[in-house]
Design an enzyme around this catalytic site. Structure first.
Site, PDB file in Angstrom:
ATOM      1  N   TYR A   7       0.811  -1.228   0.000  1.00 15.71           N
ATOM      2  CA  TYR A   7       0.000   0.000   0.000  1.00 15.71           C
ATOM      3  C   TYR A   7       0.839   1.271   0.000  1.00 15.71           C
ATOM      4  O   TYR A   7       0.312   2.362  -0.096  1.00 15.71           O
ATOM      5  CB  TYR A   7      -0.904   0.031   1.243  1.00 15.71           C
ATOM      6  CG  TYR A   7      -0.124  -0.126   2.532  1.00 15.71           C
ATOM      7  CD1 TYR A   7       0.526   0.958   3.118  1.00 15.71           C
ATOM      8  CD2 TYR A   7      -0.017  -1.365   3.154  1.00 15.71           C
ATOM      9  CE1 TYR A   7       1.260   0.814   4.271  1.00 15.71           C
ATOM     10  CE2 TYR A   7       0.719  -1.514   4.317  1.00 15.71           C
ATOM     11  CZ  TYR A   7       1.352  -0.433   4.874  1.00 15.71           C
ATOM     12  OH  TYR A   7       2.087  -0.581   6.018  1.00 15.71           O
ATOM     13  N   GLY A   8       2.155   1.136   0.128  1.00  9.95           N
ATOM     14  CA  GLY A   8       2.990   2.319   0.305  1.00  9.95           C
ATOM     15  C   GLY A   8       4.120   2.402  -0.695  1.00  9.95           C
ATOM     16  O   GLY A   8       3.906   2.414  -1.906  1.00  9.95           O
ATOM     17  N   THR A   9       5.339   2.435  -0.197  1.00  9.27           N
ATOM     18  CA  THR A   9       6.503   2.675  -1.052  1.00  9.27           C
ATOM     19  C   THR A   9       6.851   1.501  -1.946  1.00  9.27           C
ATOM     20  O   THR A   9       7.706   1.623  -2.827  1.00  9.27           O
ATOM     21  CB  THR A   9       7.741   3.052  -0.208  1.00  9.27           C
ATOM     22  OG1 THR A   9       8.107   1.939   0.613  1.00  9.27           O
ATOM     23  CG2 THR A   9       7.469   4.283   0.637  1.00  9.27           C
ATOM     24  N   LEU A  10       6.200   0.354  -1.770  1.00 13.52           N
ATOM     25  CA  LEU A  10       6.456  -0.806  -2.621  1.00 13.52           C
ATOM     26  C   LEU A  10       5.582  -0.830  -3.876  1.00 13.52           C
ATOM     27  O   LEU A  10       5.819  -1.633  -4.780  1.00 13.52           O
ATOM     28  CB  LEU A  10       6.238  -2.106  -1.828  1.00 13.52           C
ATOM     29  CG  LEU A  10       7.272  -2.380  -0.739  1.00 13.52           C
ATOM     30  CD1 LEU A  10       6.774  -3.441   0.221  1.00 13.52           C
ATOM     31  CD2 LEU A  10       8.608  -2.786  -1.353  1.00 13.52           C
ATOM     32  N   GLU A  83      10.917  -4.374   6.014  1.00 18.03           N
ATOM     33  CA  GLU A  83       9.922  -3.875   6.963  1.00 18.03           C
ATOM     34  C   GLU A  83      10.277  -4.183   8.416  1.00 18.03           C
ATOM     35  O   GLU A  83       9.514  -3.861   9.319  1.00 18.03           O
ATOM     36  CB  GLU A  83       8.542  -4.466   6.636  1.00 18.03           C
ATOM     37  CG  GLU A  83       8.098  -4.274   5.190  1.00 18.03           C
ATOM     38  CD  GLU A  83       7.828  -2.828   4.797  1.00 18.03           C
ATOM     39  OE1 GLU A  83       8.181  -1.902   5.559  1.00 18.03           O
ATOM     40  OE2 GLU A  83       7.263  -2.619   3.719  1.00 18.03           O
TER      41      GLU A  83
END
Length: 197
Positions: A7-10, A83
């Protein structure tokens, strides 16, 4: 293979998307499409590094838009390392409703995009859920959430769809761009951990 929701930087086009592109030796992943979390979650941007966090408080916030991948053991281990699972983020199972799925042709190339509305796209791993006259494809996926977070994070704006270059003006600061001698303690900045106090 393991199914993950990012949902983010990936996500594609975001600062850490290279992990998901099968190019850097992190492991192999297959992009399945985009989806929304079934439950609402608080997605916030926090810390001096403007990191996107999903706080472990299901039912609060918004349904989050992201991407669904199948990943091999090596890529899952690389993601766990990135993570800091389980000492920082924790990887948990969540339900994701597919919005758009990618079909691949016989050569494995992405050929078409299909909106997931009306008919479910079934494989043995899919769990179609009937709602009214339509079926929706729900995948159980793993994602990374922040547990034991400091309460002040709940006062931040909740996002539906993260982008490092979004209207919020809080561009992500990649690890390579952070000063090596910085005294900022990211863990203390966002987590409540009885062992740290």
């Amino acid at each position: 293979m393991h199914r993950v929701f990012v949902y983010g930087t990936l996500k594609r086009g975001q600062p850490n998307c290279h992990y998901m592109q099968n190019k850097q030796g992190y492991g192999l992943g297959k992009f399945l499409g985009t989806g929304l979390t079934v439950q609402k979650w608080p997605l916030v941007i926090a810390s001096n590094y403007n990191i996107p966090f999903v706080l472990d408080l299901p039912g609060k916030g918004q349904r989050i838009f992201g991407e669904v991948y199948d990943v091999d053991d090596a890529l899952l281990a690389s993601l766990d390392d990135l993570e800091c699972h389980p000492s920082f983020y924790e990887r948990i199972p969540i339900d994701v409703e597919m919005q758009e799925m990618i079909n691949k042709d016989d050569n494995g190339d992405m050929s078409t995009k299909e909106q997931v509305t009306g008919n479910a796209h079934n494989t043995t791993e899919d769990a179609p859920v009937k709602q009214g006259n339509t079926q929706k494809t729900i995948f159980q996926s793993q994602t990374y959430v922040l547990k034991n977070f400091i309460p002040s994070l709940l006062k931040l704006p909740y996002l539906h769809d993260y982008s490092s270059n979004g209207d919020h003006g809080l561009a992500y600061c990649a690890a390579i761009d952070r000063e090596l001698k910085e005294t900022y303690d990211l863990h203390r900045a966002v987590k409540m951990d009885k062992y740290l106090w």
